[in-house]
Design a protein around this motif. Structure first.
Motif, short mmCIF file in Angstrom:
data_model
loop_
_atom_site.label_atom_id
_atom_site.label_comp_id
_atom_site.label_asym_id
_atom_site.label_seq_id
_atom_site.Cartn_x
_atom_site.Cartn_y
_atom_site.Cartn_z
N TYR A 78 0.80 -1.22 0.00
CA TYR A 78 0.00 0.00 0.00
C TYR A 78 0.84 1.28 0.00
O TYR A 78 0.62 2.18 -0.82
CB TYR A 78 -0.95 0.01 1.20
CG TYR A 78 -1.64 1.33 1.39
CD1 TYR A 78 -2.60 1.77 0.49
CD2 TYR A 78 -1.31 2.17 2.45
CE1 TYR A 78 -3.22 2.99 0.65
CE2 TYR A 78 -1.92 3.39 2.62
CZ TYR A 78 -2.88 3.80 1.71
OH TYR A 78 -3.49 5.02 1.86
N ALA A 79 1.82 1.38 0.88
CA ALA A 79 2.57 2.63 1.05
C ALA A 79 3.27 3.03 -0.25
O ALA A 79 3.22 4.20 -0.66
CB ALA A 79 3.58 2.49 2.18
N ALA A 80 3.91 2.07 -0.91
CA ALA A 80 4.64 2.38 -2.14
C ALA A 80 3.67 2.79 -3.26
O ALA A 80 3.92 3.74 -4.00
CB ALA A 80 5.47 1.19 -2.57
N ARG A 81 2.56 2.06 -3.37
CA ARG A 81 1.58 2.41 -4.42
C ARG A 81 1.00 3.80 -4.19
O ARG A 81 0.87 4.60 -5.12
CB ARG A 81 0.44 1.38 -4.42
CG ARG A 81 0.83 0.00 -4.91
CD ARG A 81 -0.42 -0.86 -5.04
NE ARG A 81 -0.09 -2.26 -5.25
CZ ARG A 81 -1.00 -3.23 -5.40
NH1 ARG A 81 -2.30 -2.91 -5.35
NH2 ARG A 81 -0.64 -4.47 -5.58
N LYS A 115 3.48 6.63 -4.99
CA LYS A 115 3.66 6.77 -6.44
C LYS A 115 2.47 7.52 -7.07
O LYS A 115 2.65 8.44 -7.88
CB LYS A 115 3.80 5.39 -7.06
CG LYS A 115 3.87 5.37 -8.58
CD LYS A 115 3.89 3.94 -9.08
CE LYS A 115 3.75 3.86 -10.59
NZ LYS A 115 3.67 2.47 -11.07
N LEU A 116 1.25 7.15 -6.69
CA LEU A 116 0.06 7.76 -7.28
C LEU A 116 -0.10 9.21 -6.85
O LEU A 116 -0.42 10.08 -7.68
CB LEU A 116 -1.19 6.96 -6.88
CG LEU A 116 -1.35 5.58 -7.51
CD1 LEU A 116 -2.49 4.81 -6.85
CD2 LEU A 116 -1.61 5.71 -9.01
N VAL A 117 0.13 9.48 -5.58
CA VAL A 117 -0.01 10.85 -5.08
C VAL A 117 1.00 11.78 -5.74
O VAL A 117 0.69 12.92 -6.11
CB VAL A 117 0.12 10.87 -3.54
CG1 VAL A 117 0.28 12.30 -3.02
CG2 VAL A 117 -1.10 10.23 -2.89
N ALA A 118 2.22 11.28 -5.93
CA ALA A 118 3.24 12.08 -6.61
C ALA A 118 2.87 12.32 -8.07
O ALA A 118 3.02 13.43 -8.60
CB ALA A 118 4.60 11.38 -6.51
N LEU A 167 -6.91 3.41 -9.09
CA LEU A 167 -5.68 2.74 -9.53
C LEU A 167 -4.95 2.04 -8.39
O LEU A 167 -4.00 1.28 -8.64
CB LEU A 167 -4.73 3.76 -10.18
CG LEU A 167 -5.11 4.24 -11.57
CD1 LEU A 167 -4.29 5.47 -11.97
CD2 LEU A 167 -4.91 3.13 -12.60
N ILE A 168 -5.37 2.28 -7.15
CA ILE A 168 -4.61 1.78 -6.00
C ILE A 168 -4.55 0.26 -5.96
O ILE A 168 -3.59 -0.33 -5.46
CB ILE A 168 -5.20 2.34 -4.67
CG1 ILE A 168 -4.26 2.08 -3.49
CG2 ILE A 168 -6.59 1.77 -4.40
CD1 ILE A 168 -2.99 2.89 -3.55
N HIS A 169 -5.56 -0.44 -6.53
CA HIS A 169 -5.55 -1.91 -6.53
C HIS A 169 -4.99 -2.47 -7.83
O HIS A 169 -5.07 -3.68 -8.08
CB HIS A 169 -6.96 -2.47 -6.26
CG HIS A 169 -7.98 -2.10 -7.28
ND1 HIS A 169 -8.37 -0.79 -7.51
CD2 HIS A 169 -8.73 -2.86 -8.15
CE1 HIS A 169 -9.31 -0.77 -8.45
NE2 HIS A 169 -9.52 -2.01 -8.86
#
Length: 559
Positions: free
Chosen positions: A109-112, A115-118, A147-149
Motif C-alpha cells: 500500500y505505502a509504495a503504491r 507513487k500515485l499521489v506524486a 488505480l490503488i488496486h
C-alpha cells in the motif's frame, strides 16, 4: 479484455442503447464519444457490471456480464461522473479507504500510494478534505482511488468533464502512465479532441453507433467535406455560409479565416471567399459530418449588428471578493458594451463563478464597485437581477413541468406583464430556435433542446445582460455550432453576453476574451490582440490560454 456483440439496454418500452459491438485488446485505449443522452454512461455501466444488458452478449476480463457481474466489479477500476469519493474524508483517507475495500496488501500500500499521489501532484494536499479540493484535483484523486488496486481495466465516465484544459492535460498524463503499465482504458467523453488520445473510437448518437475505427480511419471518412475559407469580407461570407444548404457548420478561426464542414464531398463556392482549400479533418469535423441528417444545412441567419458606439452595460472597477483570508476575486476591472460577447476563461478555482455572482447581484463585493444595466450590484441588487438573464450549466429548468410551463414560470418570475406573456414567450422561443411542442415534459427532451429552452427562458423578459455558464457542456459539435449562432443573434439585438466555458475553441465565437487566474484578470481583449501580446500569431486558443498562465507563473517566481 472486452468482447460485446449486439449489446443494448431497454427501460420499459424505451430502448436507450442498441446494436453495440466491439472488442478491446490489452493495453488499448478505447474512446466512447458522443453528446449527453447518446448512451455513453449506460454502455459503461453495463461494461462495469452495474447494469445488466437487456439484449446482446458481453464478456469483460473473461466474465459474462449477465452471469457474473460481481466478478467484473471486483477486478476493474470504475470512475463515474458523479459520486466516487467521500467529501468529509481527506485525500489520504479516501485513498486508504479505496485500498481497504479492494484488499490491497499492507506491504504494497505505502509504495503504491506514494507513487500515485506524486503522479497526481497531490503530495501537499494529503490532509485536505476532498470537499475542499478544486474540480481538477477531485478528478485526479478519483483516478488514484481507482488505480490503488492496480486493475487491468479502467472504465472512466467523462473523466475530464467540467475541468479546465490544464487539469485535463494532467489527467491524461496519469492515464498515459497507466497505459504504459499495460492497463486497458475505456473512457466516455463529449470532448472530441480527446478521441485522438484513443487507439479506437466509437461514435454514439441517440443510443446507436455512428462510426467505429481508429482516429486516422475516421478522419479519412470526412475528407473532402472540410474546407478552409479565406475572405476579405467576413460579414458577407458569414451571411453566405449561413444561407447555404451545402454548409453543415462553420467556425471563425480568425478575422478572415473560416473552417467549413459541408453536406456533400465537393468544394463549395462563395462570392465573398478569396480562397477555398481542403483541410485535414479533426474529430470535431468527423462527428459533425457523421451525425448530420440528410438535407441538413443552412444555419440561423443573424440580424445586422447595430451600428455606432454601444452603451456600457457592465462596468466593474477594482472588484475584490474575500472569504476570510482567501481572495477569490482580486481587483478586477471590466467593461462590457451592449451587443458584445465576452468569453470568460480560466482554470478551476480562477474566480470566474464568484465574479459572475457579483455581477448578477447575488454577492456584494468586499471592495470595489460594479454596475450592471445602470444599477449598483451591492445597493440595487434587485433591480440588477430583473434586468439580467442566466443559464446555468445544468440549465436551471424544472424537469417535471412542460416546456410551456417552464416558459410561463420564468416569464412571471421575471415580471413579464400578463398582457404581454404570450407575445414575449413566442418572441423568446423564436429567438432561441425552440421548435418543440410546448406540452412536452422537459425530462423527455434532448440536451440540445433543453439548452434552447433554457435560453428562451433566460431572455423572455428581454434582459440587458445575459450570463451563460458553460452553456454547451456535453453537446455535440453540430448542436454547439447552432447554439452559438443563437447567442450571436441575441447579441446582434443589443444584449451583452458573458459566457464562461472550458471548451476553449468556443472563444473564437466571442468578441473579446477575459482570462482569469487566482482571482485576477490576466488577459483581456480580442483573441488576435492576446496572440500578439504573447508573440503567438495564429496560435490556437489553448496555446494562448496556457501561455498566459505560464507568464503569470513566471512573474510569481520572479517576485
Amino acid at each position: 479484455m472486452i468482447e460485446v456483440r449486439g449489446l443494448g439496454r431497454r427501460y420499459g418500452a424505451r430502448t436507450v442503447l442498441q446494436d453495440i459491438a466491439f472488442d478491446v485488446a490489452p493495453g488499448e485505449a478505447f474512446g466512447v464519444v458522443g453528446p449527453d443522452g447518446a448512451g455513453k454512461s449506460t454502455l459503461l455501466q453495463m461494461l462495469a457490471g452495474i447494469l445488466r444488458p437487456s439484449f446482446g452478449t458481453g464478456r469483460v476480463l473473461g466474465e459474462d456480464l449477465r452471469k457474473h457481474p460481481d466478478r467484473v466489479q471486483a477486478r476493474i477500476g470504475y470512475m463515474s461522473q458523479g459520486f466516487s469519493l467521500y467529501d468529509r474524508l481527506s485525500v489520504a483517507e479516501n485513498i486508504a479507504f479505496a485500498a481497504a475495500i479492494r484488499d490491497v496488501p499492507r506491504q504494497a500500500y505505502a509504495a503504491r500510494k506514494a507513487k500515485l499521489v506524486a503522479m497526481a501532484g497531490l503530495e501537499r494536499f494529503e490532509g485536505r478534505r476532498e470537499g475542499a479540493l478544486s474540480g481538477g484535483m477531485r478528478k485526479k484523486l478519483a483516478l488514484c482511488a481507482n488505480l490503488i488496486h492496480e486493475p487491468p481495466l479502467l472504465i472512466l465516465d467523462e473523466p475530464s468533464l467540467g475541468v479546465d484544459p490544464l487539469s485535463r492535460r494532467e489527467l491524461w498524463r496519469i492515464l498515459e502512465a497507466a497505459r504504459g503499465e499495460g492497463r486497458s482504458i475505456v473512457f466516455a467523453t463529449s470532448y472530441m479532441d480527446e478521441a485522438d488520445a484513443s487507439d479506437r473510437v466509437l461514435l454514439l448518437r441517440d443510443g446507436r453507433p455512428l462510426a467505429l475505427g481508429t482516429p486516422t480511419e475516421l478522419r479519412a471518412s470526412a475528407r473532402r467535406r472540410v474546407y478552409r475559407v479565406a475572405t476579405a469580407e467576413p460579414d458577407a461570407l458569414e451571411g453566405q455560409l449561413a444561407a447555404s444548404s451545402a454548409v453543415l457548420s462553420f467556425q471563425k478561426h480568425s478575422r478572415t479565416d473560416y473552417r467549413v464542414q459541408t453536406a456533400e464531398a465537393s468544394p463549395p463556392a462563395f462570392a465573398a471567399a478569396t480562397a477555398i482549400e481542403a483541410a485535414e479533418p479533426d474529430m470535431e469535423d468527423v462527428f459533425t459530418v457523421a451525425s448530420a441528417e440528410p438535407g441538413a444545412g443552412a444555419a440561423p441567419a443573424l440580424a445586422q449588428r447595430r451600428s455606432g458606439p454601444a452603451d456600457i452595460v457592465v462596468a466593474a472597477e477594482a472588484v475584490t471578493q474575500r472569504f476570510g483570508a482567501f481572495v477569490a476575486v482580486d481587483h478586477v476591472d471590466l467593461e462590457i458594451r451592449a451587443g458584445e460577447v465576452l468569453g470568460l476563461l480560466g482554470p478551476n478555482g480562477a474566480g470566474k463563478t464568484t465574479l459572475i455572482r457579483i455581477l448578477c447581484g447575488l454577492l456584494a463585493p468586499s471592495e470595489g464597485t460594479a454596475r450592471v444595466a445602470g444599477f449598483d450590484v451591492a445597493r440595487q441588487s434587485e433591480q440588477v437581477r430583473s434586468r439580467i438573464g442566466y443559464v446555468s450549466q445544468k440549465f436551471s429548468l424544472f424537469p417535471d413541468l412542460t416546456a410551456g410551463g417552464n416558459l410561463g414560470f420564468f416569464a412571471r418570475a421575471y415580471g413579464v406583464p400578463p398582457s404581454a406573456m404570450a407575445e414575449r414567450i413566442a418572441w423568446a422561443s423564436e429567438r432561441a430556435g425552440f421548435p418543440i411542442a410546448e406540452d412536452a415534459l422537459v425530462r423527455s427532451l434532448s440536451s440540445a433542446t433543453r439548452q434552447r429552452l433554457a435560453l428562451a427562458c433566460a431572455i423572455v423578459h428581454r434582459p440587458k445582460v445575459l450570463f451563460l455558464d458553460e452553456p454547451t457542456s456535453g453537446v455535440d459539435p453540430l448542436s454547439r455550432f447552432r447554439f452559438w449562432r443563437l447567442i450571436a443573434a441575441v447579441a446582434a439585438e443589443g444584449v451583452a453576453v458573458i459566457v464562461s466555458t472550458h471548451y476553449l475553441e468556443e472563444a473564437t465565437y466571442c468578441d473579446r476574451l477575459g482570462m482569469m487566474m487566482d482571482g485576477r484578470m490576466i488577459g483581456l481583449g480580442p483573441l488576435e490582440a492576446l496572440q500578439r501580446e504573447l508573440g503567438l500569431a495564429d496560435a490556437r486558443v489553448e496555446d494562448v490560454f496556457l501561455g498566459l498562465i505560464a507568464r503569470e507563473r513566471s512573474k510569481a517566481v520572479a517576485a
